[in-house]
Write an enzyme that holds these catalytic residues in place. Sequence first.
Site, mmCIF file in Angstrom:
data_model
loop_
_atom_site.group_PDB
_atom_site.id
_atom_site.type_symbol
_atom_site.label_atom_id
_atom_site.label_comp_id
_atom_site.label_asym_id
_atom_site.label_seq_id
_atom_site.Cartn_x
_atom_site.Cartn_y
_atom_site.Cartn_z
ATOM 1 N N ASP A 201 -24.880 -35.595 29.757
ATOM 2 C CA ASP A 201 -26.295 -35.562 30.103
ATOM 3 C C ASP A 201 -27.112 -36.529 29.246
ATOM 4 O O ASP A 201 -26.703 -36.927 28.157
ATOM 5 C CB ASP A 201 -26.864 -34.157 29.902
ATOM 6 C CG ASP A 201 -26.385 -33.166 30.943
ATOM 7 O OD1 ASP A 201 -25.467 -33.504 31.721
ATOM 8 O OD2 ASP A 201 -26.922 -32.048 30.979
ATOM 9 N N HIS B 153 -23.049 -34.396 26.006
ATOM 10 C CA HIS B 153 -24.223 -35.259 26.000
ATOM 11 C C HIS B 153 -23.893 -36.689 25.602
ATOM 12 O O HIS B 153 -23.064 -36.918 24.706
ATOM 13 C CB HIS B 153 -25.306 -34.677 25.102
ATOM 14 C CG HIS B 153 -25.929 -33.433 25.677
ATOM 15 N ND1 HIS B 153 -25.317 -32.202 25.611
ATOM 16 C CD2 HIS B 153 -27.095 -33.253 26.370
ATOM 17 C CE1 HIS B 153 -26.087 -31.295 26.235
ATOM 18 N NE2 HIS B 153 -27.156 -31.916 26.701
#
Length: 234
Positions: free
Chosen positions: A53, A196
């Site tokens: 992300d 992430h």
Amino acid sequence: MSTGPRRWSRRLGKRLAVVVTALASAVPLTLTAAEAAPARAAACNGYVGLTFDDGPSGSTSALLNALTRNGLRATMFNQGQYAAANPALVRAQVAAGMWVANHSYTHPHLTRLSRAQIDSEIARTQQAIAGAGGGTPKLFRPPYGETDATVKSVAAAHGLTEIIWNVDSQDWNGASTDAIVRAAARLTNGQVILMHDWSANTLAAVPRIAQGLAARNLCAGMISPQTGRAVAPG
């Protein structure tokens, strides 16, 4: 001292070199990607979805290098504002074989917004990613995993399938590289892990994640827009 044996040896060496050269030109010594693919596919007893992300960012290039070096593909849930600001990195994601997906434009708490605001967040990200060369996303991950009927309805109106996760690496919460590797080890066939783009510990974990998946005959796959599960790359 006689030089006969030496001359014979040199002549034999030259003949062998000719034979080897001829064979090399007739028979490829390395497999092409297409030829090697069936062997790799045969080793996959299941597929998992690696997701990252919040990109693209200053860490994206290093992450893409780590993934490609270790034979992994992943789904990159990009924020629209960063895709618009870094189109070259979006193109780099695609060139590295990654799938690009929608993670809203500014990463707000969507469930606190009006329907029109939610629509703007999703629509602008679709446009930013497509404009950057990332194609039109088919997958959407709401920030913080926060969703409701309105968020799902707006995403669906844009042709997006909402994707949350089965395993949270906790890299956003300062998880160590060891902890991230252990989280990935919990993945089973079809499941998706949250990671992430910007996490240094996640970047360091990539080679060990690849080794762990290979040891379990699991491969990094794409996330199906139909089922939301990881499947063989199409």
